[in-house]
Design an enzyme around this catalytic site. Structure first.
Site, short mmCIF file in Angstrom:
data_model
loop_
_atom_site.label_atom_id
_atom_site.label_comp_id
_atom_site.label_asym_id
_atom_site.label_seq_id
_atom_site.Cartn_x
_atom_site.Cartn_y
_atom_site.Cartn_z
N HIS A 11 0.84 -1.22 0.00
CA HIS A 11 0.00 0.00 0.00
C HIS A 11 0.87 1.27 0.00
O HIS A 11 0.40 2.32 0.43
CB HIS A 11 -0.94 0.04 1.21
CG HIS A 11 -1.66 -1.23 1.48
ND1 HIS A 11 -2.94 -1.49 1.03
CD2 HIS A 11 -1.26 -2.36 2.13
CE1 HIS A 11 -3.30 -2.71 1.41
NE2 HIS A 11 -2.30 -3.25 2.06
N SER A 51 14.50 22.69 -14.57
CA SER A 51 13.30 23.50 -14.78
C SER A 51 13.73 24.85 -15.30
O SER A 51 14.77 25.39 -14.90
CB SER A 51 12.54 23.65 -13.46
OG SER A 51 11.73 24.81 -13.50
N LYS A 85 15.67 22.38 -9.42
CA LYS A 85 15.02 21.15 -9.86
C LYS A 85 15.91 20.22 -10.65
O LYS A 85 16.78 20.65 -11.41
CB LYS A 85 13.80 21.51 -10.72
CG LYS A 85 12.73 22.23 -9.95
CD LYS A 85 11.77 21.27 -9.29
CE LYS A 85 10.62 21.07 -10.25
NZ LYS A 85 9.61 20.22 -9.70
#
Ligand code: ARG
Length: 476
Positions: free
Chosen positions: A174, A295, A301
Site C-alpha cells: 500500500h 526546470s 530542480k
C-alpha cells in the site's frame, strides 16, 4: 441570389488519367483523389519491403521448381528483386501512392526493370496471403528485437542488484513501510517480470511461425504449388492449415501487442518507482545529468523526465492493442480491407517500446543508490514489528493473534514518543508484556530482520546472492 455551383472537389472527381496498372483491367477511370488517399498504405507499409522481397523470391523459386514458370523467368525475377532491394536501401526507389502498397510498388518496379517475367510472379498467390506472410515475418523480427531489448534491461538490473544484495531499504505494501527488504531483492523482482515478458515473446513467436503463403486470395490455388518449400525457405516451421484462416488471421499481431502491452505496464510500474525514489522525500536514488532535466524557472530542480515519459508512453502501446482488437472484432471471413489498419499500431508499439526499453536500461545503469537514505527511511517505519510478534510467538509460545496485539501496543508507545521500536527501554516493554527479555533486541535490527527471511525467494542477502547467480544463468 443564387449561389454559384461549388468548384469540383478533389474528393469527388475521379482521376480520369488511368486505371490501376495492376488490377485496373475492368476499370475505365482511376480513383478519386480522396479514394487514393484513404486506400493507400505505402506511406507506412514500405517498412515491409525486405520481407516482401524475401517472400517473392521464395515464391518465384518455388514456382520454377514446380515447373509453373520457367527457370529463366525465376532467375530474372530474383535479379530484379535484388536490384529493387538495393534501390530501396539506397533511398532511390520511386515509391508511388497510386500503386497503393508495398506489394504493388515492388511488382510494378520489377516490370519496369525486367519486363515480361515480372508478370509471372503473381501466379498462384494473392496480395492477401502475401501481406499476411510479409507482416508475420516483420512481427517475428519485432518479437526477437523485443526479447533482446528486455534481455539488456535484465542485464542492467542484475548488474545494479549485484551491488546491493545487502543494502536494506523499506519494503512497502500500500506504499506504506512494511518490512525490511534489500534493494537487490527489489530490483530482482523486475528481472522476473521482464523474464515473463520474454517468455511471452517466445510463445508468440512459436505460435506465429506457420507460413500463409500459397493460401492465395482465400481458397487456395489450382496451381501445383509446394507450400512446404516456401514455408521452409522463409524460416517457418510449416505452412498454415486453412486458407481462409491464413488470410484473415491477425492473432500474431495481437499476440505481439498483448506481449508489448504487458511489458509496457511493467516498464511503467518501474518508472513510477524511479519517480518516487527520486523525490526529496525518498532520495533512495539519484539520476545523473544524463537522465534528468532542469526546470526553466526553478533552479533547484532535477526532474526524472525519462521515467515520467516511459510511464506515459505505456498508454500508446496499450492503445495500439485496443485499436487493433476493435478493428478486427466485427470482421467476417476472410480478408477485408480493415486489416490494412493492422500495421501502424504494431509499428507504433515497436518504436515506442524500443525507446522505453533503452531509456529504462539507461536509467538503471545511471542510477546511484543512496543506502543511507534507504536505511533512515526503514528506521522510521516500525519495520521490525512483525519480527517482534514472531519473537513473542517463538520465545514465549504466545498465540500469533495475541502477539500481534501486544506488538501493536508497543508500536503505539514508540510512536507517541517518536522513537523506533529498538529504542524502547526493556522496562517499558515489560509494562506491556512482563515476560519480554533483552534478547528481543536481536530481532529488532533491520539487518537481522532482512537476514532472517531465508525462505526460498526471500529477501535474506544470502538468498539474494543465490538468486542473482540463478538469474544470470536463466536470463543472460
Ligand atoms: N495493402 C493491403 C493490406 O495491407 C494488402 C492486401 C490487399 N488485398 C486486397 N484484396 N485489396 O492489407
Amino acid at each position: 441570389m443564387t449561389k454559384p455551383a461549388p468548384p469540383p472537389s478533389a474528393a469527388t472527381t475521379p482521376d480520369t488519367q488511368h486505371a490501376n496498372q495492376l488490377w485496373g483491367g475492368r476499370f475505365a477511370a482511376g480513383p478519386a483523389a480522396i479514394m487514393e488517399r484513404i486506400n493507400a498504405s505505402i506511406g507506412f507499409d514500405r517498412k515491409l519491403y525486405a520481407q516482401d522481397i524475401a517472400g517473392s523470391k521464395a515464391h518465384a523459386a518455388m514456382l520454377a521448381r514446380q515447373g509453373i514458370i520457367g527457370a529463366d523467368d525465376a532467375a530474372a525475377i530474383a535479379t530484379g528483386l535484388d536490384a529493387i532491394l538495393q534501390e530501396i536501401e539506397r533511398g532511390v526507389f520511386p515509391f508511388q501512392v497510386a500503386l497503393e502498397d508495398i506489394h504493388m510498388n515492388i511488382e510494378a518496379r520489377l516490370a519496369e526493370l525486367i519486363g515480361e517475367p515480372a508478370k509471372r510472379l503473381h501466379t498462384g498467390r494473392s496480395r492477401n496471403d502475401q501481406v499476411a506472410t510479409d507482416f508475420k515475418l516483420w512481427v517475428r523480427d519485432a518479437l526477437d528485437r523485443l526479447d533482446a531489448g528486455l534481455k539488456d534491461l535484465q542485464a542492467a538490473l542484475i548488474e545494479q542488484a549485484e551491488r546491493h544484495s545487502d543494502t536494506v531499504m523499506p519494503g512497502f505494501t500500500h506504499l506504506q513501510p512494511a518490512q525490511p527488504v534489500t534493494f537487490g531483492h527489489h530490483l530482482l523482482a523486475y528481472v522476473e517480470m521482464f523474464g515473463r515478458d520474454r517468455s511471452r515473446a517466445r510463445d508468440a513467436r512459436a505460435r506465429l511461425n506457420e507460413c500463409p503463403l500459397g493460401s492465395a486470395a482465400l481458397a487456395g490455388t489450382p496451381y501445383p504449388i509446394d507450400r512446404d518449400f516456401t514455408a521452409q525457405a522463409l524460416g517457418f516451421d510449416r505452412p498454415t492449415a486453412n486458407s481462409l484462416d491464413s488470410v484473415s488471421d491477425r492473432d500474431f499481431a495481437l499476440d505481439y501487442l498483448a506481449t508489448a502491452s504487458i511489458a509496457a505496464v511493467h516498464l511503467s510500474r518501474f518508472a513510477e518507482e524511479i519517480v518516487i525514489w527520486c523525490t526529496a522525500q525518498f532520495r533512495f536514488i539519484t539520476l545523473s545529468d544524463a537522465f534528468t532535466t532542469g526546470s526553466s524557472i526553478m533552479p533547484q530542480k532535477r526532474n526524472p523526465d525519462a521515467a515520467e515519459l516511459v510511464r506515459a508512453k505505456s498508454g500508446r502501446v496499450i492503445g495500439s492493442l485496443t485499436g487493433l482488437l476493435i478493428a478486427l472484432k466485427g470482421l467476417p471471413l476472410a480478408y477485408s480491407k480493415d486489416m490494412q489498419e493492422d500495421k501502424e499500431p504494431v509499428f507504433e508499439a515497436d518504436d515506442t517500446l524500443a525507446l522505453c526499453l533503452a531509456a529504462t536500461a539507461g536509467m538503471v545503469r545511471d542510477m546511484k543508490a543512496n543506502p543511507v537514505a534507504m536505511l533512515r527511511a526503514a528506521e522510521r517505519g516500525f519495520l521490525t514489528a512483525t519480527d517482534l510478534a514472531d519473537w513473542l510467538v517463538q520465545t514465549l509460545g504466545m498465540p500469533f493473534r495475541e502477539a500481534h496485539h501486544v506488538t501493536g501496543r508497543l508500536v503505539k508507545l514508540a510512536e507517541e514518543r517518536t522513537i523506533g521500536l529498538a529504542e524502547l527501554e526493556l522496562a517499558t516493554m515489560q509494562t506491556v508484556e512482563p515476560r519480554i527479555t533483552a534478547a528481543v533486541f536481536q530481532v529488532l535490527s533491520l539487518e537481522a530482520s532482512a537476514a532472517s527471511r531465508k525462505s526460498f525467494g526471500g529477501t535474506a542477502p544470502e538468498r539474494v546472492r543465490e538468486a542473482l547467480k540463478a538469474a544470470r544463468e536463466r536470463f543472460l
